[in-house]
Design a protein around this motif. Structure first.
Motif, PDB file in Angstrom:
ATOM      1  N   SER A 249      -6.395 -18.643 -44.100  1.00  0.00           N
ATOM      2  CA  SER A 249      -5.311 -17.941 -44.785  1.00  0.00           C
ATOM      3  C   SER A 249      -5.187 -16.546 -44.201  1.00  0.00           C
ATOM      4  O   SER A 249      -6.151 -15.959 -43.741  1.00  0.00           O
ATOM      5  N   PHE A 250      -3.987 -16.037 -44.218  1.00  0.00           N
ATOM      6  CA  PHE A 250      -3.738 -14.711 -43.674  1.00  0.00           C
ATOM      7  C   PHE A 250      -3.208 -13.829 -44.760  1.00  0.00           C
ATOM      8  O   PHE A 250      -2.263 -14.207 -45.438  1.00  0.00           O
ATOM      9  N   PRO A 251      -3.676 -12.663 -44.969  1.00  0.00           N
ATOM     10  CA  PRO A 251      -4.895 -12.110 -44.405  1.00  0.00           C
ATOM     11  C   PRO A 251      -6.136 -12.774 -45.003  1.00  0.00           C
ATOM     12  O   PRO A 251      -6.099 -13.298 -46.103  1.00  0.00           O
ATOM     13  N   SER A 252      -7.206 -12.736 -44.262  1.00  0.00           N
ATOM     14  CA  SER A 252      -8.409 -13.455 -44.671  1.00  0.00           C
ATOM     15  C   SER A 252      -9.403 -12.582 -45.438  1.00  0.00           C
ATOM     16  O   SER A 252     -10.429 -13.081 -45.865  1.00  0.00           O
ATOM     17  N   THR A 253      -9.114 -11.291 -45.610  1.00  0.00           N
ATOM     18  CA  THR A 253      -9.993 -10.410 -46.379  1.00  0.00           C
ATOM     19  C   THR A 253      -9.169  -9.610 -47.383  1.00  0.00           C
ATOM     20  O   THR A 253      -7.958  -9.489 -47.249  1.00  0.00           O
ATOM     21  N   ILE A 254      -9.855  -9.039 -48.350  1.00  0.00           N
ATOM     22  CA  ILE A 254      -9.192  -8.166 -49.321  1.00  0.00           C
ATOM     23  C   ILE A 254      -8.614  -6.947 -48.602  1.00  0.00           C
ATOM     24  O   ILE A 254      -7.507  -6.503 -48.893  1.00  0.00           O
ATOM     25  N   GLY A 255      -9.352  -6.439 -47.647  1.00  0.00           N
ATOM     26  CA  GLY A 255      -8.893  -5.304 -46.864  1.00  0.00           C
ATOM     27  C   GLY A 255      -7.607  -5.615 -46.114  1.00  0.00           C
ATOM     28  O   GLY A 255      -6.799  -4.723 -45.855  1.00  0.00           O
TER      29      GLY A 255
ATOM     30  N   GLY B  73      -3.724   7.525 -48.147  1.00  0.00           N
ATOM     31  CA  GLY B  73      -4.709   7.741 -49.214  1.00  0.00           C
ATOM     32  C   GLY B  73      -5.213   6.427 -49.793  1.00  0.00           C
ATOM     33  O   GLY B  73      -6.406   6.285 -50.085  1.00  0.00           O
ATOM     34  N   ALA B  74      -4.320   5.450 -49.943  1.00  0.00           N
ATOM     35  CA  ALA B  74      -4.734   4.128 -50.419  1.00  0.00           C
ATOM     36  C   ALA B  74      -5.671   3.454 -49.421  1.00  0.00           C
ATOM     37  O   ALA B  74      -6.623   2.774 -49.801  1.00  0.00           O
ATOM     38  N   ALA B  75      -5.407   3.651 -48.135  1.00  0.00           N
ATOM     39  CA  ALA B  75      -6.299   3.113 -47.110  1.00  0.00           C
ATOM     40  C   ALA B  75      -7.683   3.740 -47.216  1.00  0.00           C
ATOM     41  O   ALA B  75      -8.705   3.055 -47.100  1.00  0.00           O
ATOM     42  N   SER B  76      -7.724   5.041 -47.460  1.00  0.00           N
ATOM     43  CA  SER B  76      -8.998   5.728 -47.620  1.00  0.00           C
ATOM     44  C   SER B  76      -9.765   5.198 -48.827  1.00  0.00           C
ATOM     45  O   SER B  76     -10.963   4.923 -48.746  1.00  0.00           O
ATOM     46  N   LEU B  77      -9.068   5.045 -49.930  1.00  0.00           N
ATOM     47  CA  LEU B  77      -9.704   4.516 -51.137  1.00  0.00           C
ATOM     48  C   LEU B  77     -10.178   3.078 -50.920  1.00  0.00           C
ATOM     49  O   LEU B  77     -11.297   2.720 -51.312  1.00  0.00           O
ATOM     50  N   GLY B  78      -9.339   2.262 -50.278  1.00  0.00           N
ATOM     51  CA  GLY B  78      -9.732   0.885 -50.000  1.00  0.00           C
ATOM     52  C   GLY B  78     -10.957   0.810 -49.115  1.00  0.00           C
ATOM     53  O   GLY B  78     -11.861   0.014 -49.347  1.00  0.00           O
ATOM     54  N   ARG B  79     -11.006   1.647 -48.101  1.00  0.00           N
ATOM     55  CA  ARG B  79     -12.165   1.661 -47.192  1.00  0.00           C
ATOM     56  C   ARG B  79     -13.419   2.137 -47.919  1.00  0.00           C
ATOM     57  O   ARG B  79     -14.519   1.676 -47.646  1.00  0.00           O
ATOM     58  N   ALA B  80     -13.247   3.045 -48.883  1.00  0.00           N
ATOM     59  CA  ALA B  80     -14.407   3.566 -49.609  1.00  0.00           C
ATOM     60  C   ALA B  80     -15.024   2.512 -50.536  1.00  0.00           C
ATOM     61  O   ALA B  80     -16.242   2.451 -50.672  1.00  0.00           O
ATOM     62  N   VAL B  81     -14.203   1.676 -51.151  1.00  0.00           N
ATOM     63  CA  VAL B  81     -14.731   0.753 -52.152  1.00  0.00           C
ATOM     64  C   VAL B  81     -15.047  -0.637 -51.616  1.00  0.00           C
ATOM     65  O   VAL B  81     -15.810  -1.373 -52.247  1.00  0.00           O
ATOM     66  N   LEU B  82     -14.489  -1.011 -50.478  1.00  0.00           N
ATOM     67  CA  LEU B  82     -14.726  -2.356 -49.947  1.00  0.00           C
ATOM     68  C   LEU B  82     -15.915  -2.370 -48.996  1.00  0.00           C
ATOM     69  O   LEU B  82     -16.108  -1.440 -48.213  1.00  0.00           O
ATOM     70  N   ARG B  83     -16.672  -3.460 -49.064  1.00  0.00           N
ATOM     71  CA  ARG B  83     -17.759  -3.643 -48.108  1.00  0.00           C
ATOM     72  C   ARG B  83     -17.160  -3.818 -46.712  1.00  0.00           C
ATOM     73  O   ARG B  83     -16.011  -4.216 -46.578  1.00  0.00           O
ATOM     74  N   THR B  84     -17.944  -3.562 -45.683  1.00  0.00           N
ATOM     75  CA  THR B  84     -17.445  -3.638 -44.319  1.00  0.00           C
ATOM     76  C   THR B  84     -16.909  -5.030 -44.000  1.00  0.00           C
ATOM     77  O   THR B  84     -15.863  -5.167 -43.376  1.00  0.00           O
ATOM     78  N   LYS B  85     -17.589  -6.080 -44.458  1.00  0.00           N
ATOM     79  CA  LYS B  85     -17.113  -7.434 -44.156  1.00  0.00           C
ATOM     80  C   LYS B  85     -15.820  -7.773 -44.901  1.00  0.00           C
ATOM     81  O   LYS B  85     -15.087  -8.648 -44.482  1.00  0.00           O
ATOM     82  N   ASP B  86     -15.532  -7.068 -46.008  1.00  0.00           N
ATOM     83  CA  ASP B  86     -14.298  -7.296 -46.766  1.00  0.00           C
ATOM     84  C   ASP B  86     -13.178  -6.341 -46.372  1.00  0.00           C
ATOM     85  O   ASP B  86     -12.033  -6.534 -46.787  1.00  0.00           O
TER      86      ASP B  86
ATOM     87  N   ALA C 262     -11.730  -1.294 -41.399  1.00  0.00           N
ATOM     88  CA  ALA C 262     -13.028  -0.897 -40.849  1.00  0.00           C
ATOM     89  C   ALA C 262     -12.903  -0.688 -39.343  1.00  0.00           C
ATOM     90  O   ALA C 262     -12.706  -1.635 -38.592  1.00  0.00           O
ATOM     91  N   VAL C 263     -12.996   0.565 -38.930  1.00  0.00           N
ATOM     92  CA  VAL C 263     -12.914   0.878 -37.507  1.00  0.00           C
ATOM     93  C   VAL C 263     -14.238   1.449 -37.030  1.00  0.00           C
ATOM     94  O   VAL C 263     -14.791   1.024 -36.035  1.00  0.00           O
ATOM     95  N   ARG C 264     -14.765   2.416 -37.781  1.00  0.00           N
ATOM     96  CA  ARG C 264     -16.008   3.073 -37.420  1.00  0.00           C
ATOM     97  C   ARG C 264     -16.951   2.990 -38.614  1.00  0.00           C
ATOM     98  O   ARG C 264     -16.825   2.108 -39.447  1.00  0.00           O
ATOM     99  N   ASN C 265     -17.831   3.918 -38.718  1.00  0.00           N
ATOM    100  CA  ASN C 265     -18.705   4.028 -39.879  1.00  0.00           C
ATOM    101  C   ASN C 265     -17.842   4.230 -41.117  1.00  0.00           C
ATOM    102  O   ASN C 265     -16.828   4.925 -41.078  1.00  0.00           O
ATOM    103  N   ARG C 266     -18.242   3.630 -42.235  1.00  0.00           N
ATOM    104  CA  ARG C 266     -17.429   3.676 -43.455  1.00  0.00           C
ATOM    105  C   ARG C 266     -17.035   5.085 -43.845  1.00  0.00           C
ATOM    106  O   ARG C 266     -15.865   5.374 -44.106  1.00  0.00           O
ATOM    107  N   TRP C 267     -17.995   5.983 -43.916  1.00  0.00           N
ATOM    108  CA  TRP C 267     -17.690   7.323 -44.428  1.00  0.00           C
ATOM    109  C   TRP C 267     -16.911   8.157 -43.425  1.00  0.00           C
ATOM    110  O   TRP C 267     -16.164   9.051 -43.807  1.00  0.00           O
TER     111      TRP C 267
END
Length: 103
Positions: free
Chosen positions: A16-22, A57-70, A75-80
């Motif tokens: 399915s596309f997209p395959s992650t919550i992210g 800002g939504a991308a920042s919040l999404g990256r902060a709360v989602l695990r790297t695999k999700d 996810a481009v670099r280190n989460r923080w």
């Protein structure tokens, strides 16, 4: 001459596309970017940049709360590092939109 058997179509994994919550967050950010740039293109630059800032800002919040695999394509670099860079960009866009004088 031996012929390799064809793979049964029912055994294939349907992705399915997209395959992650992210991926869904990413599509939301992409939608905000398109809407924001459309507003800018039609002369409503302040509202367009605020929409862009909200999307980033939504991308920042999404990256902060989602695990790297999700996180998918968020996810481009280190989460923080990703969170800080996206938050700073969103903040800079917002400051630009609210401080520049004129219509």
């Amino acid at each position: 001459m031996a012929v390799a058997p064809e793979h049964d179509k029912t055994d294939q994994h349907v992705r399915s596309f997209p395959s992650t919550i992210g991926g869904y967050v990413y599509l939301g950010v992409l939608t905000a970017a398109i809407v924001g740039l459309g507003l800018v293109g039609f002369g409503h630059w302040r509202a367009g940049i605020i929409v862009l800032a909200a999307g980033v800002g939504a991308a920042s919040l999404g990256r902060a709360v989602l695990r790297t695999k999700d996180a998918g394509m968020l996810a481009v670099r280190n989460r923080w590092f990703d969170v800080a860079l996206l938050a700073l960009t969103a903040g800079a866009l917002w400051i630009l939109a609210v401080t520049v004088p004129g219509d």
